[in-house]
Scaffold this motif. Structure first.
Motif, short mmCIF file in Angstrom:
data_model
loop_
_atom_site.label_atom_id
_atom_site.label_comp_id
_atom_site.label_asym_id
_atom_site.label_seq_id
_atom_site.Cartn_x
_atom_site.Cartn_y
_atom_site.Cartn_z
N LYS A 248 1.35 -7.79 16.45
CA LYS A 248 2.09 -7.29 15.29
C LYS A 248 2.15 -8.29 14.14
O LYS A 248 2.31 -7.90 12.98
CB LYS A 248 3.50 -6.90 15.71
N THR A 249 2.01 -9.59 14.45
CA THR A 249 2.10 -10.61 13.41
C THR A 249 0.75 -11.09 12.90
O THR A 249 0.70 -11.98 12.04
CB THR A 249 2.88 -11.83 13.94
N THR A 250 -0.34 -10.54 13.41
CA THR A 250 -1.66 -11.00 12.98
C THR A 250 -1.79 -10.88 11.46
O THR A 250 -1.66 -9.79 10.91
CB THR A 250 -2.78 -10.19 13.66
N PRO A 251 -2.04 -11.99 10.77
CA PRO A 251 -2.15 -11.94 9.31
C PRO A 251 -3.57 -11.60 8.88
O PRO A 251 -4.52 -11.76 9.65
CB PRO A 251 -1.79 -13.36 8.89
N PRO A 252 -3.74 -11.14 7.66
CA PRO A 252 -5.09 -10.86 7.16
C PRO A 252 -5.83 -12.14 6.81
O PRO A 252 -5.22 -13.20 6.64
CB PRO A 252 -4.83 -10.02 5.90
N GLY A 253 -7.14 -12.02 6.72
CA GLY A 253 -7.99 -13.12 6.28
C GLY A 253 -9.25 -12.56 5.66
O GLY A 253 -9.36 -11.34 5.43
N ALA A 254 -10.19 -13.43 5.36
CA ALA A 254 -11.46 -12.97 4.77
C ALA A 254 -12.10 -11.94 5.69
O ALA A 254 -12.25 -12.17 6.89
CB ALA A 254 -12.39 -14.16 4.57
N GLY A 255 -12.45 -10.80 5.13
CA GLY A 255 -13.06 -9.72 5.90
C GLY A 255 -12.09 -8.65 6.33
O GLY A 255 -12.50 -7.55 6.71
N SER A 256 -10.77 -8.92 6.28
CA SER A 256 -9.78 -7.91 6.63
C SER A 256 -9.79 -6.78 5.61
O SER A 256 -10.16 -6.97 4.45
CB SER A 256 -8.38 -8.52 6.69
N ARG A 257 -9.37 -5.62 6.05
CA ARG A 257 -9.15 -4.52 5.11
C ARG A 257 -7.69 -4.60 4.67
O ARG A 257 -6.79 -4.58 5.49
CB ARG A 257 -9.41 -3.16 5.76
N LEU A 258 -7.50 -4.69 3.37
CA LEU A 258 -6.16 -4.69 2.82
C LEU A 258 -5.78 -3.30 2.37
O LEU A 258 -6.63 -2.43 2.17
CB LEU A 258 -6.06 -5.68 1.66
N LEU A 259 -4.49 -3.11 2.19
CA LEU A 259 -3.95 -1.84 1.74
C LEU A 259 -3.33 -2.00 0.36
O LEU A 259 -2.78 -3.04 0.04
CB LEU A 259 -2.86 -1.35 2.71
N THR A 260 -3.45 -0.97 -0.44
CA THR A 260 -2.66 -0.83 -1.65
C THR A 260 -1.90 0.48 -1.52
O THR A 260 -1.89 1.09 -0.45
CB THR A 260 -3.54 -0.81 -2.91
N LEU A 261 -1.28 0.95 -2.57
CA LEU A 261 -0.64 2.26 -2.50
C LEU A 261 -1.60 3.39 -2.78
O LEU A 261 -1.23 4.56 -2.72
CB LEU A 261 0.56 2.33 -3.44
N ALA A 262 -2.86 3.06 -3.10
CA ALA A 262 -3.88 4.08 -3.33
C ALA A 262 -4.30 4.71 -2.01
O ALA A 262 -4.11 4.14 -0.93
CB ALA A 262 -5.08 3.46 -4.03
N ASP A 263 -4.90 5.89 -2.09
CA ASP A 263 -5.36 6.59 -0.90
C ASP A 263 -6.41 5.77 -0.15
O ASP A 263 -7.21 5.05 -0.76
CB ASP A 263 -5.96 7.95 -1.27
N ASN A 264 -6.40 5.89 1.16
CA ASN A 264 -7.43 5.29 1.99
C ASN A 264 -7.50 6.07 3.30
O ASN A 264 -6.62 6.88 3.60
CB ASN A 264 -7.16 3.80 2.22
#
Length: 324
Positions: free
Chosen positions: A83-99
């Motif tokens: 649950k605490t795994t942080p993002p890094g290079a290559g991760s998919r990030l989220l915005t409030l836009a559709d995905n």
């Protein structure tokens, strides 16, 4: 901005979160509302029909991990994420836009996006921990880049249970909803004590305030943390009976509390560096406490030391990620 609403069970935190979210939508903001309490009431407070299909995040944790992992080389597999795994290079990030993740895990309602953690199912009773449900929310928050005029509004689990993970540090502002009672004030004091070492911005909103004596009681017990008082509301009473009126019909004084609270959040600004540091801190603690032994690997290796979450990570508003 990421905003949390916490408080004693029954204090009105869910009501306040729903009102804040609806007012933000009405004033032209994009809003992502998340019910992170296993006692699921936010959808109803927002006027969602009880028969609506709301996919529980807790039941889609594998899908969430697989999507967020992306091509991050530091994460061996989706199963290796916690649950605490942080993002890094290559991760998919989220915005409030559709995905694609939102398409399966969230729903649109009344101008905002809504996600729910999900309550306990019959199969969970006696064998599952609620943190397995709320962990999905923590992962989303760790990977979410919110922008200007955007709000992520989270209705947190009641009381001080949020301190079982680092999720309490994931917000730009935490509003603790407090009734003028000894028990409710006690929850505030416990929350403030736990958060004191982590630079958490906490403001108290007094709720169900009938008169000056109520306000004075809260001021005596919480001091300068008291931000505003929300008067006992006929509008809220009607809404709780199923008569949900437009948010502009809320009593003017109470409407001003919502607008002033939004102004306070904006005034506080964002600190992506702190957000990233705290994510790393709690991931290391989580790994050392239990996750390393369960996985058989040192999960602190998942931390990308050169990665700082923020708008600079996004190629565009679709949520793809490249570290520049």
């Amino acid at each position: 901005m990421k905003v949390a609403f916490v408080g004693k069970g029954g204090s009105g935190k869910t009501t306040m979160a729903s009102l804040f979210a609806r007012r933000a939508v009405e004033t032209g903001h994009q809003v992502f509302a998340i019910d992170a309490d296993i006692n699921q009431h936010l959808a109803a407070a927002l006027g969602v029909d009880a028969s609506a299909d709301l996919p529980p995040l807790g039941e889609r944790i594998a899908e969430i991990k697989d999507y967020l992992r992306g091509t991050n080389p530091r994460i061996a597999s989706a199963d290796a994420m916690v649950k605490t795994t942080p993002p890094g290079a290559g991760s998919r990030l989220l915005t409030l836009a559709d995905n694609p993740l939102y398409a399966t895990c969230t729903r649109r309602h009344a101008g905002l996006r809504l996600a729910v953690t999900g309550g306990f199912a019959t199969d969970d009773l006696g064998v599952a921990c609620y943190h397995s449900k709320t962990g999905a929310v923590e992962l989303l928050l760790n990977h979410l880049v919110d922008g200007a005029r955007e709000y992520v509004v989270v209705d947190m689990i009641a009381g001080a249970e949020a301190f079982a993970s680092g999720m309490f540090t994931r917000f730009d502002r935490t509003f603790l909803v407090c009734e003028p009672t000894v028990r409710s004030v006690g929850v505030y004091k416990q929350y403030a004590e736990y958060a004191a070492d982590y630079d958490v911005a906490i403001s108290v909103i007094g709720n169900k305030i009938d008169d000056a004596d109520d306000a004075d009681f809260l001021r005596e017990h919480v001091g300068e943390a008291l931000f505003a008082c929300f008067g006992r509301s006929r509008y809220v009473k009607a809404a709780e009976r199923g008569d949900l009126q437009p948010i502009a019909a809320l009593e003017p004084g109470n409407l001003a509390v919502l607008d002033n609270a939004r102004g306070l959040v904006e005034l506080g600004g964002k600190d992506w560096g702190k957000f990233t540091r705290q994510a790393r801190q709690f991931h290391v603690r989580n790994a050392e406490a239990w996750a390393n032994s369960r996985s058989g690997a040192d999960l602190s290796d998942q931390i990308d030391p050169d990665f700082v979450l923020g708008p600079q990570c996004l190629d565009d508003l679709s949520g793809s990620v490249t570290v520049r």
